[in-house]
Enzyme design. Structure first.
Site, PDB file in Angstrom:
ATOM      1  N   HIS A   1     -27.868   6.950 -40.733  1.00 41.30           N
ATOM      2  CA  HIS A   1     -26.531   6.949 -41.334  1.00 41.30           C
ATOM      3  C   HIS A   1     -26.037   8.397 -41.333  1.00 41.30           C
ATOM      4  O   HIS A   1     -26.853   9.327 -41.374  1.00 41.30           O
ATOM      5  CB  HIS A   1     -26.676   6.424 -42.763  1.00 41.30           C
ATOM      6  CG  HIS A   1     -25.395   6.179 -43.492  1.00 41.30           C
ATOM      7  ND1 HIS A   1     -24.671   7.192 -44.063  1.00 41.30           N
ATOM      8  CD2 HIS A   1     -24.736   5.038 -43.771  1.00 41.30           C
ATOM      9  CE1 HIS A   1     -23.601   6.668 -44.661  1.00 41.30           C
ATOM     10  NE2 HIS A   1     -23.620   5.365 -44.501  1.00 41.30           N
TER      11      HIS A   1
ATOM     12  N   ASP B   1     -34.478   7.751 -46.580  1.00 40.76           N
ATOM     13  CA  ASP B   1     -33.205   7.235 -47.068  1.00 40.76           C
ATOM     14  C   ASP B   1     -33.441   5.753 -47.366  1.00 40.76           C
ATOM     15  O   ASP B   1     -33.561   4.940 -46.455  1.00 40.76           O
ATOM     16  CB  ASP B   1     -32.162   7.460 -45.969  1.00 40.76           C
ATOM     17  CG  ASP B   1     -30.916   6.594 -46.132  1.00 40.76           C
ATOM     18  OD1 ASP B   1     -30.852   5.782 -47.082  1.00 40.76           O
ATOM     19  OD2 ASP B   1     -30.012   6.714 -45.288  1.00 40.76           O
TER      20      ASP B   1
ATOM     21  N   GLN C   1     -30.754   1.162 -48.101  1.00 43.83           N
ATOM     22  CA  GLN C   1     -30.763  -0.251 -47.717  1.00 43.83           C
ATOM     23  C   GLN C   1     -32.075  -0.933 -48.090  1.00 43.83           C
ATOM     24  O   GLN C   1     -32.139  -2.160 -48.165  1.00 43.83           O
ATOM     25  CB  GLN C   1     -30.551  -0.395 -46.201  1.00 43.83           C
ATOM     26  CG  GLN C   1     -29.238   0.144 -45.704  1.00 43.83           C
ATOM     27  CD  GLN C   1     -28.047  -0.601 -46.270  1.00 43.83           C
ATOM     28  OE1 GLN C   1     -28.148  -1.766 -46.648  1.00 43.83           O
ATOM     29  NE2 GLN C   1     -26.916   0.061 -46.361  1.00 43.83           N
TER      30      GLN C   1
ATOM     31  N   LYS D   1     -25.588  -0.256 -54.112  1.00 48.11           N
ATOM     32  CA  LYS D   1     -26.107  -1.234 -53.159  1.00 48.11           C
ATOM     33  C   LYS D   1     -27.197  -2.090 -53.796  1.00 48.11           C
ATOM     34  O   LYS D   1     -27.673  -3.057 -53.217  1.00 48.11           O
ATOM     35  CB  LYS D   1     -26.657  -0.528 -51.929  1.00 48.11           C
ATOM     36  CG  LYS D   1     -25.610   0.218 -51.122  1.00 48.11           C
ATOM     37  CD  LYS D   1     -26.178   0.701 -49.808  1.00 48.11           C
ATOM     38  CE  LYS D   1     -25.432   1.889 -49.246  1.00 48.11           C
ATOM     39  NZ  LYS D   1     -24.159   1.537 -48.625  1.00 48.11           N
TER      40      LYS D   1
ATOM     41  N   CYS E   1     -20.632   4.104 -40.421  1.00 47.90           N
ATOM     42  CA  CYS E   1     -21.073   5.476 -40.696  1.00 47.90           C
ATOM     43  C   CYS E   1     -22.336   5.806 -39.907  1.00 47.90           C
ATOM     44  O   CYS E   1     -23.223   6.507 -40.402  1.00 47.90           O
ATOM     45  CB  CYS E   1     -21.312   5.715 -42.195  1.00 47.90           C
ATOM     46  SG  CYS E   1     -19.824   5.540 -43.154  1.00 47.90           S
TER      47      CYS E   1
END
Lengths: 425, 149
Positions: free
Chosen positions: A142, A219, A222, A245, A383
């Site tokens: 991302h 990261d 998600q 999220k 993104c």
């Protein structure tokens, strides 16, 4: 999704043999936003990878925090300030447990994944970078895991190295390992790709990095909504996630950092709460996590995020993973049965994210026509422009599922795509 | 679904599938690039201007049905017109896609009126106006690509 993600036992203690299930209809009733109609059709919300809807317990907790327990934290001697501080610090303990961190001081509240990565880039990495040093990321990142590293490269003369992916959307682990060298000062990768759904083998990746003494950051924006985390077992140095999220408020997230590293790091921002004492000659910084939380934090955001973490944990990640795996399989089959649909991202281990193209129809037209049927998907570059370049497309449509989605909604998506083809026939 | 058909009507789909004046204009006197960073749409607009008249116009690019059809319809609408007329057409068109129906002027825009439904789709208005902004940039000989942002 269990094999390559950081799974620990379900908080509900169910073993795999019990095959825990979700009462999806009951769960859906707890999300007020899901019961509305859009353009006269019941909403099918398939944009969860962009941001997830909020359950009533989170909404109620946020309202209660403002209505009953609100004041500033770590400051007042009065009762309300004490209650707010207790709730805020208790939220930190919830975040620690959710991430599987060993110490509560390792859980920093940040605005979200983006700020978490920027904090590590500027606070941890920048002071130790020299020209020619290297930072390794991958093609499937991302923008939030690209740009902060580019900025620190510009500031220090370090170089960004990018590990390739294959045409299914899997990380090329051999090529990644070849990039790790004497000058590598950081390996920063996405845990689950937002655009492709690929679940990276984070345990293998950490092993690769640790063998060479290279710090790791994941990261987890998600990953956090879809699989149980255990950063201590994983052995990474940093892990960051976003609350919105994860069915929680916007503007709040968590950065996990290994305590020894946090202690040695420079502060990210200066201000109140991050100091022990201030004179005009010198300032003594507070200890982690407060050293990194300058100014009044997003108090109620943290409290709401903790409520969201509790909510998801109570549902149980085994049940969530089983339901989402079923949705992914089912939706993939339905979409693959349409000859004009091409899936982008077909990794072996995938989260319930389906990026797709409809032959002869631009992703934005796909998005608009689905919206008119009540179906919310993302259309664009997500993104993640380097991924779009890799697959040679300007944009894709993306359906991303959460535990509250159903097979009937996957049917609505497939039927909606057939309707698009009818219009464009 | 009726409003969808209003947006994706036959003239739009026709110009999307078979864009008119879709070519590089070799003898162009003016040229500009346009970019909509939101969706990645890119367009090149080529103009041949003589004595204050747009003698020829063409475009190339990749985009959604709305932006491609809008560009194609634009080339048909502006070809052969004087620059003042082009400017006034752009202003009328812009009003049509951005302002509520009641406020729209009673000017006959011909085939361009196929794009009127876009006003109901705020996030897609830029798709319809990208080619027009690029046309303006070409006339102004701007060095920077025209952008919808």
């Amino acid at each position: 999704m269990s094999r390559s993600s950081t799974i620990r036992k379900s908080p509900m203690g169910q073993s795999l043999g019990d095959s825990p299930t979700l009462d999806v209809e009951a769960v859906r009733r707890e999300f007020p936003a899901l019961s509305q109609t859009i353009h006269g059709h019941p909403l099918v919300y398939l944009d969860n990878a962009a941001s997830a809807q909020k359950p009533q317990p989170v909404i109620d907790r946020v309202a209660k925090a403002y209505a009953e327990d609100y004041s500033n934290v770590h400051r007042g001697v009065h009762s309300l300030s004490q209650r707010a501080t207790d709730a805020y610090e208790s939220a930190r303990e919830t975040a620690r447990g959710f991430l599987g961190a060993a110490r509560v001081e390792e859980a920093l509240f940040v605005r979200g994944t983006t700020e978490g990565i920027n904090l590590v880039a500027q606070g941890f990495l920048r002071p130790q970078l020299a020209p020619g040093d290297e930072i390794v990321i991958s093609t499937m990142e991302h923008h939030s895991n690209i740009v902060p590293w580019q900025m620190v490269c510009q500031q220090t003369g370090a170089r960004l190295k990018v590990a390739p992916i294959d045409d299914r959307g899997d990380l090329d682990l051999g090529a990644l390992e070849d990039l790790l060298g004497e000058r590598t000062r950081m390996l920063a990768l996405v845990h689950i790709s937002n655009a492709l759904g690929t679940i990276n083998p984070v345990h293998d990746i950490v092993a690769m990095a640790r063998k060479r003494g290279i710090p790791t950051l994941f990261d987890g924006a998600q990953a956090a909504p879809h699989c149980a985390l255990d950063v201590a077992a994983l052995g990474c140095d940093f892990y960051t996630l976003s609350g919105h999220k994860l069915f929680g408020p916007t503007g709040i997230g968590v950065l996990y950092g290994r305590y020894e590293l946090l202690e040695a790091m420079e502060p990210y921002q200066g201000g109140g709460d991050m100091i022990r004492s201030v004179t005009f000659e010198s300032t003594e910084y507070n200890v982690p996590p407060h050293k990194f939380e300058a100014g009044t934090p997003h108090i109620v955001g943290a409290i709401g995020l903790a409520a969201a973490m509790d909510y998801v944990t109570n549902l149980g990640f085994e049940a969530i993973a089983a339901h989402e795996a079923d949705l992914l399989d089912y939706a993939t089959q339905r979409l693959q049965a349409i000859p004009q649909v091409r899936l982008i991202g077909t990794a072996e281990h995938k989260a319930a994210v389906i990026s797709f193209l409809v032959e002869g129809v631009h992703a934005h037209d796909v998005g608009t026509i689905l919206d008119h049927q009540g179906i919310a998907v993302r259309a664009g570059h997500h993104c993640a422009q380097p991924i779009m370049d890799f697959f040679g497309v300007a944009a894709t449509a993306r359906a991303s599922f959460a535990f509250y989605n159903t097979r009937q909604e996957a049917d609505r998506l497939a039927d909606g795509i057939l309707k698009i083809l009818e219009i464009f026939d | 679904m009726s409003d969808l058909r209003e947006i994706y009507q036959d003239v739009i789909l026709d110009h999307y599938r078979k864009p008119r004046n879709f070519a590089v204009l070799e003898q162009a006197s003016h040229h500009a690039k346009g970019h909509n960073p939101l969706c990645g749409d890119r367009i090149d607009v080529y103009l041949s201007v003589e004595d204050g008249v747009l003698q020829d116009v063409s475009f190339q690019g990749a985009g959604c049905a709305i932006s491609t059809a809008s560009a194609s319809l634009m080339t048909e609408a502006v070809k052969g017109k004087g620059l003042d007329a082009v400017q006034s057409l752009f202003e009328t068109f812009h009003r049509m896609v951005t302002q509520p129906e009641d406020d729209a002027q009673g000017v006959d825009l011909g085939k361009l009126e196929a794009l009127a439904g876009v006003r109901e789709l705020p996030v897609r208005i830029k798709c319809a106006t990208l080619s027009w902004h690029t046309l303006q940039a070409a006339l102004e000989q701007q060095d920077k690509p025209a952008s919808t942002e």
